[in-house]
Design an enzyme around this catalytic site. Structure first.
Site, PDB file in Angstrom:
ATOM      1  N   CYS A  90      -7.252  13.066 -15.481  1.00  0.00           N
ATOM      2  CA  CYS A  90      -8.368  12.485 -16.231  1.00  0.00           C
ATOM      3  C   CYS A  90      -9.582  13.386 -16.100  1.00  0.00           C
ATOM      4  O   CYS A  90      -9.767  14.281 -16.905  1.00  0.00           O
ATOM      5  CB  CYS A  90      -8.669  11.059 -15.789  1.00  0.00           C
ATOM      6  SG  CYS A  90      -8.785  10.835 -14.015  1.00  0.00           S
ATOM      7  N   SER A  91     -10.376  13.191 -15.083  1.00  0.00           N
ATOM      8  CA  SER A  91     -11.592  13.982 -14.968  1.00  0.00           C
ATOM      9  C   SER A  91     -12.092  13.953 -13.534  1.00  0.00           C
ATOM     10  O   SER A  91     -13.292  13.954 -13.311  1.00  0.00           O
ATOM     11  CB  SER A  91     -12.654  13.421 -15.890  1.00  0.00           C
ATOM     12  OG  SER A  91     -12.769  12.032 -15.652  1.00  0.00           O
ATOM     13  N   CYS A  92     -11.176  13.907 -12.573  1.00  0.00           N
ATOM     14  CA  CYS A  92     -11.589  13.914 -11.174  1.00  0.00           C
ATOM     15  C   CYS A  92     -12.375  15.202 -10.919  1.00  0.00           C
ATOM     16  O   CYS A  92     -12.004  16.263 -11.410  1.00  0.00           O
ATOM     17  CB  CYS A  92     -10.374  13.856 -10.251  1.00  0.00           C
ATOM     18  SG  CYS A  92      -9.429  12.347 -10.490  1.00  0.00           S
TER      19      CYS A  92
ATOM     20  N   CYS B 189      -8.741  18.856 -13.905  1.00  0.00           N
ATOM     21  CA  CYS B 189      -8.079  17.590 -13.592  1.00  0.00           C
ATOM     22  C   CYS B 189      -7.250  17.263 -14.822  1.00  0.00           C
ATOM     23  O   CYS B 189      -7.787  16.872 -15.854  1.00  0.00           O
ATOM     24  CB  CYS B 189      -9.075  16.472 -13.310  1.00  0.00           C
ATOM     25  SG  CYS B 189      -8.237  14.881 -13.121  1.00  0.00           S
TER      26      CYS B 189
END
Lengths: 118, 188
Positions: B95-97, B92
């Protein structure tokens, strides 16, 4: 181009606990709960979080991820007028005073803040 | 940080916007109940049941939900299948999906800036750091997750596992193999 030219090593892949401190779990859960109540879309959240994790100075090893997370949540809630920053600052200071005034081993209560009610 | 979270929680509770008990339930769920075991079951079923694999390919959200794993953010899932020609890897960059419902919360490295940028620029180099070397003829496809769409990599089934139960197969499926930074374990 070899990977070494890019310089930045990945953090080690060892399995770490999901949260390293309890407040991280709470910040995470608050966000999930507020989203479930429809306060913001997950896309909206991802955008705010992305801005924080991409800010210059973010740790290369991802160790400040939940610091970014909390800042993002605070900004989003302040922008929505739910929790203005000033209120959060004051209340956080009160919690800190309460923590200092609470004997070890006793639950920390906001009423333990020496300045509470003044 | 702890005091600031408490402050937020206090304000939100006072305003009746959250229920502290519900917060505890969410924490418990993500600390103990959701994790890569969920994804491993999905992969093992896809390996054993061609009809399920077909469904997973066509409509991963529904196929995964049929096993009881549903996303909390209303996100869609897509399963990407590794083949000898193509290896899939998930990142991702935003961000950090991450596919929480099947993998739990992401490991630290997944959220780190080097992984988020290098997975796209130099996937082969990143794989090498994870100890994975693929044949030169295997293409690497990197999938960039979004808030709306998350990916689950279905690694190739290890050789010598014909006739294995789904449960035994699931033990070969590692978290990293479902992100694409690893392969399934070999049959012992």
């Amino acid at each position: 181009m070899s990977r070494h030219e890019k310089g930045r090593p990945l953090p080690s892949g060892i399995d770490e606990p999901v949260f390293s401190e309890p407040w991280q779990a709470e910040a995470f859960a608050l966000t999930v709960a507020l989203h479930e109540k429809g306060f913001f879309s997950w896309g909206e959240w991802a955008e705010v979080l992305s801005a924080e994790v991409k800010a210059p100075g973010a740790a290369q090893d991802g160790s400040d991820y939940y610091d970014c997370w909390l800042r993002a949540l605070e900004k989003l809630l302040a922008a929505k007028g739910v929790a203005p920053q000033h209120d959060v600052d004051q209340l956080a200071a009160a919690w800190q005073r309460a923590a200092h005034a609470t004997p070890h081993g006793k639950p920390i209560l906001l009423e333990n803040d020496p300045e509470c009610g003044q | 940080m702890a005091a600031r979270v408490r402050a937020l929680e206090t304000i939100l509770t006072q305003k009746g916007l959250i229920d502290p008990a519900a917060i505890d339930v969410i924490v418990d769920t993500y600390e103990t109940k959701v994790g890569p075991r969920n994804g491993a079951r999905v992969v093992a079923k896809a390996w054993s049941d061609p009809e399920f694999a077909e469904w997973l390919k066509r409509d991963a959200t529904a196929a995964i939900a049929s096993l009881g794993y549903t996303g909390r953010q209303g996100e869609h899932m897509q399963a990407v299948f590794n083949t000898p020609d193509q290896h899939n890897m998930v990142v991702c960059t935003l961000c950090s999906c991450y596919p929480w419902s099947v993998l739990g919360l992401p490991p630290v490295w997944y959220k780190s800036p080097p992984y988020r940028s290098r997975a796209v620029i130099d996937p082969r180099g990143v794989l090498a750091e994870f100890g994975v070397t693929l044949p030169d003829e295997t293409k690497i496809r990197v999938w960039d997750s979004t808030a709306e769409l998350r990916y689950l990599v279905v690694p190739m089934r290890p050789a010598g596992t014909e006739g294995w139960s789904e449960e035994d197969l699931a033990d070969l499926v590692t978290r990293d193999s479902m992100i694409g930074t690893g392969l399934a374990r070999e049959a012992a």
